[in-house]
Design a protein around this motif. Sequence first.
Motif, PDB file in Angstrom:
ATOM      1  N   TRP A   1      29.498  10.773   2.302  1.00 37.22           N
ATOM      2  CA  TRP A   1      30.014  10.243   1.037  1.00 37.22           C
ATOM      3  C   TRP A   1      30.533  11.356   0.144  1.00 37.22           C
ATOM      4  O   TRP A   1      31.654  11.285  -0.364  1.00 37.22           O
ATOM      5  CB  TRP A   1      28.913   9.444   0.328  1.00 37.22           C
ATOM      6  CG  TRP A   1      29.250   9.131  -1.111  1.00 37.22           C
ATOM      7  CD1 TRP A   1      28.759   9.768  -2.215  1.00 37.22           C
ATOM      8  CD2 TRP A   1      30.163   8.141  -1.578  1.00 37.22           C
ATOM      9  NE1 TRP A   1      29.303   9.230  -3.359  1.00 37.22           N
ATOM     10  CE2 TRP A   1      30.178   8.225  -2.995  1.00 37.22           C
ATOM     11  CE3 TRP A   1      30.964   7.193  -0.963  1.00 37.22           C
ATOM     12  CZ2 TRP A   1      30.951   7.395  -3.789  1.00 37.22           C
ATOM     13  CZ3 TRP A   1      31.750   6.354  -1.745  1.00 37.22           C
ATOM     14  CH2 TRP A   1      31.736   6.469  -3.146  1.00 37.22           C
TER      15      TRP A   1
ATOM     16  N   PRO B   1      29.606  -3.539  -1.509  1.00 35.80           N
ATOM     17  CA  PRO B   1      28.776  -2.866  -0.496  1.00 35.80           C
ATOM     18  C   PRO B   1      28.968  -3.421   0.904  1.00 35.80           C
ATOM     19  O   PRO B   1      28.819  -2.689   1.897  1.00 35.80           O
ATOM     20  CB  PRO B   1      27.338  -3.099  -0.994  1.00 35.80           C
ATOM     21  CG  PRO B   1      27.479  -3.336  -2.461  1.00 35.80           C
ATOM     22  CD  PRO B   1      28.773  -4.072  -2.614  1.00 35.80           C
ATOM     23  N   GLY B   2      29.340  -4.669   1.019  1.00 37.57           N
ATOM     24  CA  GLY B   2      29.479  -5.292   2.334  1.00 37.57           C
ATOM     25  C   GLY B   2      30.738  -4.878   3.078  1.00 37.57           C
ATOM     26  O   GLY B   2      30.803  -5.042   4.301  1.00 37.57           O
TER      27      GLY B   2
ATOM     28  N   ILE C   1      32.124  -1.745   2.790  1.00 37.53           N
ATOM     29  CA  ILE C   1      32.174  -0.285   2.898  1.00 37.53           C
ATOM     30  C   ILE C   1      31.958   0.149   4.353  1.00 37.53           C
ATOM     31  O   ILE C   1      31.243  -0.519   5.119  1.00 37.53           O
ATOM     32  CB  ILE C   1      31.099   0.343   1.969  1.00 37.53           C
ATOM     33  CG1 ILE C   1      31.417   0.023   0.521  1.00 37.53           C
ATOM     34  CG2 ILE C   1      31.022   1.847   2.157  1.00 37.53           C
ATOM     35  CD1 ILE C   1      32.754   0.536   0.063  1.00 37.53           C
ATOM     36  N   ASP C   2      32.552   1.274   4.727  1.00 37.67           N
ATOM     37  CA  ASP C   2      32.376   1.859   6.056  1.00 37.67           C
ATOM     38  C   ASP C   2      30.881   1.985   6.371  1.00 37.67           C
ATOM     39  O   ASP C   2      30.123   2.581   5.595  1.00 37.67           O
ATOM     40  CB  ASP C   2      33.060   3.226   6.088  1.00 37.67           C
ATOM     41  CG  ASP C   2      32.887   3.948   7.418  1.00 37.67           C
ATOM     42  OD1 ASP C   2      32.467   3.309   8.402  1.00 37.67           O
ATOM     43  OD2 ASP C   2      33.197   5.153   7.461  1.00 37.67           O
ATOM     44  N   PRO C   3      30.420   1.454   7.494  1.00 36.30           N
ATOM     45  CA  PRO C   3      28.983   1.534   7.842  1.00 36.30           C
ATOM     46  C   PRO C   3      28.454   2.957   7.905  1.00 36.30           C
ATOM     47  O   PRO C   3      27.245   3.169   7.693  1.00 36.30           O
ATOM     48  CB  PRO C   3      28.917   0.853   9.218  1.00 36.30           C
ATOM     49  CG  PRO C   3      30.116  -0.039   9.259  1.00 36.30           C
ATOM     50  CD  PRO C   3      31.174   0.639   8.458  1.00 36.30           C
TER      51      PRO C   3
ATOM     52  N   ARG D   1      27.552   3.515   4.290  1.00 34.67           N
ATOM     53  CA  ARG D   1      26.925   2.392   3.572  1.00 34.67           C
ATOM     54  C   ARG D   1      25.468   2.723   3.244  1.00 34.67           C
ATOM     55  O   ARG D   1      24.731   3.282   4.057  1.00 34.67           O
ATOM     56  CB  ARG D   1      27.000   1.129   4.424  1.00 34.67           C
ATOM     57  CG  ARG D   1      26.559  -0.143   3.698  1.00 34.67           C
ATOM     58  CD  ARG D   1      26.732  -1.333   4.619  1.00 34.67           C
ATOM     59  NE  ARG D   1      28.133  -1.533   4.973  1.00 34.67           N
ATOM     60  CZ  ARG D   1      28.551  -2.301   5.987  1.00 34.67           C
ATOM     61  NH1 ARG D   1      27.664  -2.926   6.757  1.00 34.67           N
ATOM     62  NH2 ARG D   1      29.838  -2.440   6.234  1.00 34.67           N
ATOM     63  N   ASP D   2      25.078   2.398   2.031  1.00 37.81           N
ATOM     64  CA  ASP D   2      23.706   2.635   1.553  1.00 37.81           C
ATOM     65  C   ASP D   2      23.368   4.127   1.464  1.00 37.81           C
ATOM     66  O   ASP D   2      22.178   4.491   1.426  1.00 37.81           O
ATOM     67  CB  ASP D   2      22.680   1.937   2.447  1.00 37.81           C
ATOM     68  CG  ASP D   2      22.925   0.436   2.550  1.00 37.81           C
ATOM     69  OD1 ASP D   2      23.368  -0.157   1.541  1.00 37.81           O
ATOM     70  OD2 ASP D   2      22.699  -0.128   3.632  1.00 37.81           O
TER      71      ASP D   2
ATOM     72  N   LEU E   1      25.099   3.412  -6.016  1.00 40.09           N
ATOM     73  CA  LEU E   1      25.971   2.249  -6.188  1.00 40.09           C
ATOM     74  C   LEU E   1      26.841   2.360  -7.438  1.00 40.09           C
ATOM     75  O   LEU E   1      27.991   1.896  -7.447  1.00 40.09           O
ATOM     76  CB  LEU E   1      25.130   0.965  -6.255  1.00 40.09           C
ATOM     77  CG  LEU E   1      24.612   0.423  -4.919  1.00 40.09           C
ATOM     78  CD1 LEU E   1      23.795  -0.842  -5.142  1.00 40.09           C
ATOM     79  CD2 LEU E   1      25.769   0.155  -3.976  1.00 40.09           C
TER      80      LEU E   1
ATOM     81  N   LEU F   1      29.763   4.235  -6.432  1.00 41.42           N
ATOM     82  CA  LEU F   1      30.629   3.402  -5.594  1.00 41.42           C
ATOM     83  C   LEU F   1      31.473   2.465  -6.447  1.00 41.42           C
ATOM     84  O   LEU F   1      32.679   2.304  -6.212  1.00 41.42           O
ATOM     85  CB  LEU F   1      29.769   2.594  -4.612  1.00 41.42           C
ATOM     86  CG  LEU F   1      30.518   1.580  -3.744  1.00 41.42           C
ATOM     87  CD1 LEU F   1      31.545   2.272  -2.861  1.00 41.42           C
ATOM     88  CD2 LEU F   1      29.522   0.765  -2.896  1.00 41.42           C
TER      89      LEU F   1
END
Length: 445
Positions: free
Chosen positions: A249, A377-378, A380-382, A385-386, A390, A393
Amino acid sequence: MSVLVGFLFILILNFQIATIDARASKLTLRSAVYVRESSSPATAPTPSMADSSPGVQADSPSHHKLNKKLVIALIAASSLLGVILLPIMCLIICRRGKIFRSSKIRANRLDQLRGLPLSSFISRTNSTFKQNSQKPSVSVMDYSLLKLATNNFQESEILGSGGFGCVYKAQLDDTLLAAVKKLDNQSRDALKEFQTEIDILSKVQHPNIITLLGYCVHDETKLLVYELMQNGSLDTQLHGPSCGSNLTWHCRMKIALDTARGLEYLHEHCKPSVIHRDLKSSNILLDSRFNAKLSDFGLAVTDGANKNIKLSGTLGYVAPEYLLDGKLTDKSDVYAFGVVLLELLLRRRPVDKQAPSECQSLVTWAMPQLTDRSKIPGIIDPVIRDKMDLKHLYQVAAVVVLCLQPEPSYRPLITDVLHSLVPLVPVELGGTLRVAENRVAAAVP
């Protein structure tokens, strides 16, 4: 120098004239003495005899007049000669100076055509970047050197290819690696792009803009030589074999920040300003530390605001006003930057013709979801992700939405985008965000 020569010439003539005049005066005096000594005291001439006889003393005034005329004539002749010689001497000196300068210029051009030593252009192009200083001109490189450095342009040395041609890895010397782009397309547009690339990159220098080391024109072969970017393009990193696994990230935010800095330099600090016109992930190159640099300036234009320019670019990155009306401004680059930023978030190509019709355009599909925080969030590139705050983001998603506004006047300036990204990048990576050292270490691949 010519004035001094003329002056000396006149001085010598006057000296000779004075010598002749002195000698004539001495001869006159001696003649007068001789006449007096030869005359008898008992038979002195009478006034009538003196007036009627043609003696030496009677002729003396005419000799003086003759000498004066001779002196005047010689002075006039010498002056005239000096006037004639002076411009001739000046002309000769000026001509010799021009010949010397032209021979020096020809020698310099010959050195360029023969190819400069590596040490000369390496020291110039690898110098510290100074935005206020004038960049040295790009070197003309020798074809035989580049042919040897690329192993005769072997396929094994190919780094990539595009519409321009293939890019080869080149070993210029024991320590310097470079990328050599070879022009395959000989069309008028390709030749124009080749010249534009040289013109612009020879004038700009910035840490986030690729460095052009030199170029070569050999018969029909045309080559551009760049610094080597070890991690290739952003496109390769996102959509290649690694599938974005090398890009954390914070690394992605750093790439976005570097790209924004390069664009800001083109838009705000170049005079006249430069519009890249072909900003995309494949034209953002990454070095060994994942520092991003803008490349491929063949389609760039200078001072292009409010001008109708032939439509060029890459589908998916072209701003709608430019695509529909041909209107090009710096906000067109801002739109393309928004698409790149969206790629960094989602790791999806701007145009995917294999996807369902409603998903083929990344911008069309993603924009409604970027405005709904619950959905961001759903999508976003895995890989990332997380793994980010946030809040950060959501901030990046908001920047993307602003950059992709259909109306150019609603888009921010690239300077505003830059300021919004700086707080999201760790200090160690060029931003102002302070995070734990172990997290920063993990952010750098």
